[in-house]
Enzyme design. Sequence first.
Site, PDB file in Angstrom:
ATOM      1  N   GLU A 122     -93.236 -81.350 -18.949  1.00 36.53           N
ATOM      2  CA  GLU A 122     -91.816 -81.676 -18.801  1.00 36.53           C
ATOM      3  C   GLU A 122     -91.195 -82.134 -20.123  1.00 36.53           C
ATOM      4  O   GLU A 122     -90.039 -81.827 -20.419  1.00 36.53           O
ATOM      5  CB  GLU A 122     -91.656 -82.782 -17.739  1.00 36.53           C
ATOM      6  CG  GLU A 122     -90.244 -83.077 -17.346  1.00 36.53           C
ATOM      7  CD  GLU A 122     -89.536 -81.888 -16.711  1.00 36.53           C
ATOM      8  OE1 GLU A 122     -89.883 -81.521 -15.586  1.00 36.53           O
ATOM      9  OE2 GLU A 122     -88.634 -81.319 -17.361  1.00 36.53           O
ATOM     10  N   ILE A 129     -84.868 -85.218 -19.788  1.00 34.22           N
ATOM     11  CA  ILE A 129     -84.221 -84.571 -18.627  1.00 34.22           C
ATOM     12  C   ILE A 129     -85.275 -83.832 -17.800  1.00 34.22           C
ATOM     13  O   ILE A 129     -85.984 -82.976 -18.325  1.00 34.22           O
ATOM     14  CB  ILE A 129     -83.131 -83.569 -19.076  1.00 34.22           C
ATOM     15  CG1 ILE A 129     -82.110 -84.251 -19.985  1.00 34.22           C
ATOM     16  CG2 ILE A 129     -82.446 -82.948 -17.860  1.00 34.22           C
ATOM     17  CD1 ILE A 129     -81.028 -83.312 -20.522  1.00 34.22           C
ATOM     18  N   GLY A 180     -86.790 -90.252 -35.957  1.00 33.82           N
ATOM     19  CA  GLY A 180     -87.893 -89.593 -35.241  1.00 33.82           C
ATOM     20  C   GLY A 180     -87.444 -88.490 -34.293  1.00 33.82           C
ATOM     21  O   GLY A 180     -88.178 -88.072 -33.403  1.00 33.82           O
ATOM     22  N   GLU A 183     -88.141 -82.340 -36.100  1.00 34.07           N
ATOM     23  CA  GLU A 183     -89.513 -81.834 -36.236  1.00 34.07           C
ATOM     24  C   GLU A 183     -90.041 -82.195 -37.625  1.00 34.07           C
ATOM     25  O   GLU A 183     -89.261 -82.458 -38.543  1.00 34.07           O
ATOM     26  CB  GLU A 183     -89.522 -80.311 -36.072  1.00 34.07           C
ATOM     27  CG  GLU A 183     -89.046 -79.829 -34.716  1.00 34.07           C
ATOM     28  CD  GLU A 183     -89.881 -80.399 -33.579  1.00 34.07           C
ATOM     29  OE1 GLU A 183     -91.083 -80.137 -33.530  1.00 34.07           O
ATOM     30  OE2 GLU A 183     -89.315 -81.132 -32.753  1.00 34.07           O
ATOM     31  N   LYS A 198     -87.789 -73.897 -26.277  1.00 28.02           N
ATOM     32  CA  LYS A 198     -87.483 -74.524 -24.987  1.00 28.02           C
ATOM     33  C   LYS A 198     -86.886 -73.499 -24.031  1.00 28.02           C
ATOM     34  O   LYS A 198     -87.174 -73.503 -22.825  1.00 28.02           O
ATOM     35  CB  LYS A 198     -86.548 -75.706 -25.208  1.00 28.02           C
ATOM     36  CG  LYS A 198     -87.235 -76.830 -26.000  1.00 28.02           C
ATOM     37  CD  LYS A 198     -86.257 -77.804 -26.596  1.00 28.02           C
ATOM     38  CE  LYS A 198     -86.970 -78.915 -27.366  1.00 28.02           C
ATOM     39  NZ  LYS A 198     -86.077 -79.703 -28.211  1.00 28.02           N
ATOM     40  N   GLY A 295     -86.677 -88.413 -29.368  1.00 31.60           N
ATOM     41  CA  GLY A 295     -86.975 -89.834 -29.579  1.00 31.60           C
ATOM     42  C   GLY A 295     -88.228 -90.238 -28.822  1.00 31.60           C
ATOM     43  O   GLY A 295     -88.594 -89.625 -27.810  1.00 31.60           O
TER      44      GLY A 295
HETATM   45  N1  HSE Z   1     -86.928 -82.025 -32.697  1.00 27.86           N
HETATM   46  C1  HSE Z   1     -86.679 -82.024 -31.289  1.00 27.86           C
HETATM   47  C2  HSE Z   1     -85.204 -82.251 -31.049  1.00 27.86           C
HETATM   48  C3  HSE Z   1     -87.502 -83.065 -30.610  1.00 27.86           C
HETATM   49  O1  HSE Z   1     -84.537 -82.711 -31.970  1.00 27.86           O
HETATM   50  O2  HSE Z   1     -84.722 -81.961 -29.960  1.00 27.86           O
HETATM   51  C4  HSE Z   1     -87.457 -83.010 -29.125  1.00 27.86           C
HETATM   52  O3  HSE Z   1     -87.978 -81.812 -28.625  1.00 27.86           O
END
Ligand code: HSE
Length: 393
Positions: A122, A129, A180, A183, A198, A295
């Site tokens: 998930e 979400i 954070g 990537e 995604k 995060g």
């Molecule tokens: N780097 C990704 C983002 C982290 O900013 O959405 C979460 O998948």
Amino acid sequence: MDKKIINLGIFGFGVVGQGLYEVLNKTKGINARIKKICIKDPDKPRTIDMSYFTTERNEILEDPTIDVVVELINDTEAAYEIVTTAMKNGKAVVSASKRMIAENLKSLYELQQKQRTPFLYEAACCASIPVIRNLEEYYDNDLLNAVEGICNGSTNYILTKITEDNIGFQTALQEAQDKGFAETDPTYDIEGIDPKFKLCILLLHAFGTFVKPEEILNIGISRLNDFDISYARQHNKKIKLLAKCRKQNGGVVAYVLPHLIGEKHLLGDVDNEYNGVLVESSFAENQFFVGKGAGGTATGSAVLSDISALTYNYHYEYKKFAQANHLALTHDIQLKVYLRYKKQGQINLADLYTISEKYESANNHYIVGTINLKKLKEAEWLKNKEVNLFVLE
Ligand code: HSE
């Protein structure tokens, strides 16, 4: 419900690993405890007791008392190796590695069927979400038409900062990295590759369609210039990087492209690191999910929810794929676009189906028109970084 305590073996103790540790500690009702955490660098200072850590992966993979392997590392190949070995060793697996999952969806699906061991992820889609489980379970008997949304927190954060707080792109990106969200290699965020991973996962759970990332067109936000931003402002639009999949002519179209959306659009209020997903179905019509998309604790909470789901033996059934009426990927759709370029001749105007507006100045030219997604995907000129595009809604 099985009330036994679940022993966790975790791989990785970066942003998400530490986030999971924090949510796990603060969640009293969960019957899970961390037995070992496998890390790459034993000399790095850690915030928790060193007795948790090992650098030897088999201390987790071959420990018969560890029930669940939680994979939260950056290295895609190593992540695949860990996840598949754990499943072959009969362990349930939870992962947040969207790239690894998207690139190996078919084989990971097949391995689950063969091993009959759960693999939950998930956290790999829109972090906090609960979109995958909803697509899997809630929409089983409904006819889904479309799933679209903001699926990358870093780019949404950058877009909010540069368009609303007038902060420069590099500063905003640095902030997204410091917090954070981004990537390790932020190219994956700003070029729209991460949201594409995604989208591949969403396509399987929404429509039963296996799609390889390279089959989907993605453009991110790195080409954005001041001219584009003022164009959006002048038209009272917001710039949002959207990942979309939609049923179309017996198939399903999918793409990740920057969009200009009206201020009343539901996704228009989704700012900073938040993500938003719109689900359109025949009977329930429109539904809207929103939550933090990046995060440590936001992502950790989704990992925790998967661990919790394992306590009642939950696994994905891949219902849309099992229904056998899964849809093939198509690029057969006309998109209304704004195409901005620097010099004459940088785009092939003959590829446009219609052109309704043309603008020329010393450094910026643009046209508004319609173009077929297939043409757009195959266009050599679109690879030029001096060309930017918005889909107009
Ligand atoms: N780097 C990704 C983002 C982290 O900013 O959405 C979460 O998948």
